[in-house]
Motif scaffolding. Structure first.
Motif, short mmCIF file in Angstrom:
data_model
loop_
_atom_site.label_atom_id
_atom_site.label_comp_id
_atom_site.label_asym_id
_atom_site.label_seq_id
_atom_site.Cartn_x
_atom_site.Cartn_y
_atom_site.Cartn_z
N PRO A 27 0.79 -1.25 0.00
CA PRO A 27 0.00 0.00 0.00
C PRO A 27 0.81 1.28 0.00
O PRO A 27 0.28 2.34 -0.33
CB PRO A 27 -0.82 -0.12 1.29
CG PRO A 27 -0.93 -1.59 1.53
CD PRO A 27 0.39 -2.14 1.10
N LEU A 31 -1.18 4.31 -1.85
CA LEU A 31 -1.95 5.26 -1.05
C LEU A 31 -1.96 6.66 -1.65
O LEU A 31 -3.03 7.24 -1.87
CB LEU A 31 -1.38 5.30 0.38
CG LEU A 31 -2.19 6.09 1.40
CD1 LEU A 31 -3.60 5.54 1.52
CD2 LEU A 31 -1.48 6.05 2.76
N HIS A 87 -5.27 2.39 11.11
CA HIS A 87 -5.02 2.90 9.76
C HIS A 87 -6.15 2.49 8.82
O HIS A 87 -6.64 3.29 8.02
CB HIS A 87 -3.69 2.36 9.24
CG HIS A 87 -3.33 2.83 7.86
ND1 HIS A 87 -2.95 4.11 7.59
CD2 HIS A 87 -3.31 2.16 6.67
CE1 HIS A 87 -2.69 4.23 6.29
NE2 HIS A 87 -2.92 3.06 5.71
N ALA A 88 -6.57 1.24 8.92
CA ALA A 88 -7.66 0.75 8.07
C ALA A 88 -8.94 1.53 8.33
O ALA A 88 -9.66 1.92 7.40
CB ALA A 88 -7.88 -0.74 8.33
N LEU A 91 -8.51 5.27 6.90
CA LEU A 91 -8.58 5.37 5.45
C LEU A 91 -10.01 5.10 4.95
O LEU A 91 -10.48 5.75 4.01
CB LEU A 91 -7.60 4.39 4.80
CG LEU A 91 -7.49 4.42 3.28
CD1 LEU A 91 -7.24 5.82 2.76
CD2 LEU A 91 -6.40 3.46 2.81
N SER A 92 -10.70 4.19 5.62
CA SER A 92 -12.11 3.95 5.29
C SER A 92 -12.93 5.22 5.53
O SER A 92 -13.80 5.57 4.74
CB SER A 92 -12.66 2.80 6.14
OG SER A 92 -11.97 1.59 5.87
N THR A 114 -5.16 8.93 9.00
CA THR A 114 -4.60 7.90 8.13
C THR A 114 -3.08 7.91 8.16
O THR A 114 -2.43 6.87 8.26
CB THR A 114 -5.09 8.11 6.67
OG1 THR A 114 -6.51 8.00 6.63
CG2 THR A 114 -4.48 7.09 5.73
N LEU A 175 -7.99 1.79 -3.17
CA LEU A 175 -7.75 2.06 -1.76
C LEU A 175 -8.30 0.95 -0.86
O LEU A 175 -7.75 0.66 0.20
CB LEU A 175 -8.35 3.41 -1.37
CG LEU A 175 -7.67 4.63 -2.00
CD1 LEU A 175 -8.42 5.91 -1.63
CD2 LEU A 175 -6.21 4.73 -1.59
N ILE A 176 -9.37 0.32 -1.30
CA ILE A 176 -9.90 -0.83 -0.55
C ILE A 176 -8.89 -1.98 -0.55
O ILE A 176 -8.62 -2.62 0.48
CB ILE A 176 -11.25 -1.29 -1.13
CG1 ILE A 176 -12.31 -0.21 -0.88
CG2 ILE A 176 -11.68 -2.62 -0.53
CD1 ILE A 176 -13.63 -0.47 -1.59
N ILE A 179 -6.15 -1.28 1.89
CA ILE A 179 -6.53 -1.58 3.27
C ILE A 179 -6.36 -3.07 3.56
O ILE A 179 -5.80 -3.47 4.59
CB ILE A 179 -7.99 -1.15 3.53
CG1 ILE A 179 -8.09 0.38 3.55
CG2 ILE A 179 -8.49 -1.72 4.85
CD1 ILE A 179 -9.51 0.90 3.62
N THR A 182 -2.66 -3.96 3.82
CA THR A 182 -2.07 -3.43 5.05
C THR A 182 -2.38 -4.31 6.24
O THR A 182 -1.49 -4.71 7.01
CB THR A 182 -2.58 -2.00 5.32
OG1 THR A 182 -2.13 -1.14 4.29
CG2 THR A 182 -2.07 -1.48 6.66
N VAL A 183 -3.65 -4.63 6.42
CA VAL A 183 -4.06 -5.41 7.59
C VAL A 183 -3.50 -6.83 7.51
O VAL A 183 -2.91 -7.34 8.47
CB VAL A 183 -5.60 -5.44 7.71
CG1 VAL A 183 -6.03 -6.38 8.81
CG2 VAL A 183 -6.12 -4.03 7.97
#
Length: 398
Positions: A27, A31, A87-88, A91-92, A114, A175-176, A179, A182-183
């Protein structure tokens, strides 16, 4: 050229933390451009898109050394897990505010959250390599080179991927995906406790690594380098749009990263007798020279070629920068020390994103690229002026 890299993965646990770190770091290349694509699509303003992206970068830049210091004190896993989830969520929230056409300040507020909750996972991967290979300078040089190549591979695929998703599907999907990566990657990385560097409970150096003159000098240089990265992202999206193919922006950015990736592989596969700081200074000079032709391009194909050659000096410069910090900073402050380089790049990206969007809206892309060149020249001049501040013990990597 592959031989030195093959030997790295005999290091216990290396395959696991490299793979998880790769997924968690994808990401970082998605991002900024993902936010630019989303906000510019919804508002029609590259200046606003660059400003929101810049706010995210500034927030990350401010928070990264603090989270790095926290990691050095309590360990990677205890910091990474809550930060990844925050962070998730942030950004959501940014995407929801953009979708709902919420007041402009909400974009900046969620952008701050974010950036603050983003972590410098690359610094933590390098810290694991430094711990695992602390008695083998030759392999550590190769490992840092490999990590720079991984970064560039991410920057080759990430922009093209997120741009393709934004154009072909919708501007939210990229961007989804960021996320999810990242997680997933961060949680997997955190679970690999066997390779996590030990926490230094008693620290003989209580000050911050930024107080070391050489680290401070490198941080200033990397702000200018980040200015190149941030402005190139925004201006290139606008350039591709001007040429009638916005989707080509990702491919153009992949070209500059592709050049950097190739040079990084070459750089890390060979021994060097030239000192680290001399290599760093030469890399900065080549970076500025290689970027100049970009200003003269008015065709997508020619721009792709110019971008590729502009990228050739990036990886060697970043590799030597991180290697210099590894030599200058006490072991118990390594994550924070490396985070200062990441945070400096973040500051530069923020400035570059804002300036690139503003200059593009006012003067067009051809003139906006001049800011990128100015940043590269500044990095080279500052590096040359502060050459004597970078003092390290030169160890053989032959």
């Amino acid at each position: 050229m592959v031989g030195p890299y093959r030997g790295l993965f005999g290091t216990p646990g290396a395959k696991g933390f490299v793979l998880a770190g790769f997924v968690g770091r994808i990401p970082m290349s998605m991002l900024g451009i993902g936010i630019v694509l989303l906000i510019s699509e919804l508002t029609g303003s590259y200046a606003k898109a660059g400003a929101v992206s810049g706010v995210v970068s500034i927030a990350f830049a401010v928070a990264a050394p603090l989270s790095g210091r926290l990691v050095d004190r309590v360990g990677q896993a205890k910091v990474l897990v809550p930060f990844a989830l925050a962070h998730a969520a942030s950004l959501s929230g940014l995407m929801l505010c953009a979708h709902a056409n919420a007041p402009e300040w909400t974009l900046y507020a969620t952008g701050v959250a974010t950036g603050v909750s983003a972590t410098s996972l690359g610094a933590m991967v390098r810290a694991r390599w430094s711990h695992a290979l602390r008695d083998d300078p030759s392999k550590l040089h190769t490992a840092f080179s490999f990590e720079a190549v991984i970064d560039e591979l991410i920057f080759v695929t990430g922009p093209a991927f997120v741009t393709g998703l934004a154009v072909a599907v919708n501007p939210y999907v990229g961007l989804i995906v960021a996320i999810v990566c990242t997680v997933t990657g961060t949680l997997a990385f955190s679970a690999l406790r066997g390779t996590e560097p030990p926490v230094t409970r008693r620290r003989t150096h209580s000050g911050s690594p930024i107080a070391i003159p050489g680290v401070a000098l490198l941080s200033v240089v990397f702000i200018a380098v980040g200015g190149v990265f941030g402005s190139i992202d925004v201006v290139t999206v606008a350039f591709a749009d001007e040429q009638g193919s916005k989707a080509a922006a990702g491919l153009l950015l992949a070209c500059i990263s592709g050049g950097s990736m190739i040079s990084g592989l070459w750089y890390g596969s060979r021994p060097w007798k030239i000192s680290l700081r001399t290599r760093f200074l030469r890399g900065l000079g080549l970076f500025a020279v290689g970027l100049a032709p970009v200003l003269l391009m008015h065709d997508l194909r020619l721009m792709a070629i110019a971008m590729f050659f502009a990228g050739l000096s990036i990886s060697p410069t970043l590799i030597t920068g991180f290697s210099l910090v590894e030599r200058m900073v006490p072991a118990g402050q390594l994550t924070e020390g490396m985070a200062w380089l990441s945070t400096s790049i973040g500051f530069g990206v923020a400035i570059g994103s804002w300036a690139g969007g503003w200059l593009t809206d006012l003067f067009g892309t051809a003139n906006a690229y001049a800011f990128s060149l100015l940043c590269a020249l500044t990095a080279a001049l500052v590096g040359a002026a502060g050459y004597t501040l970078v003092r390290v013990e030169e160890r053989s990597i032959g």
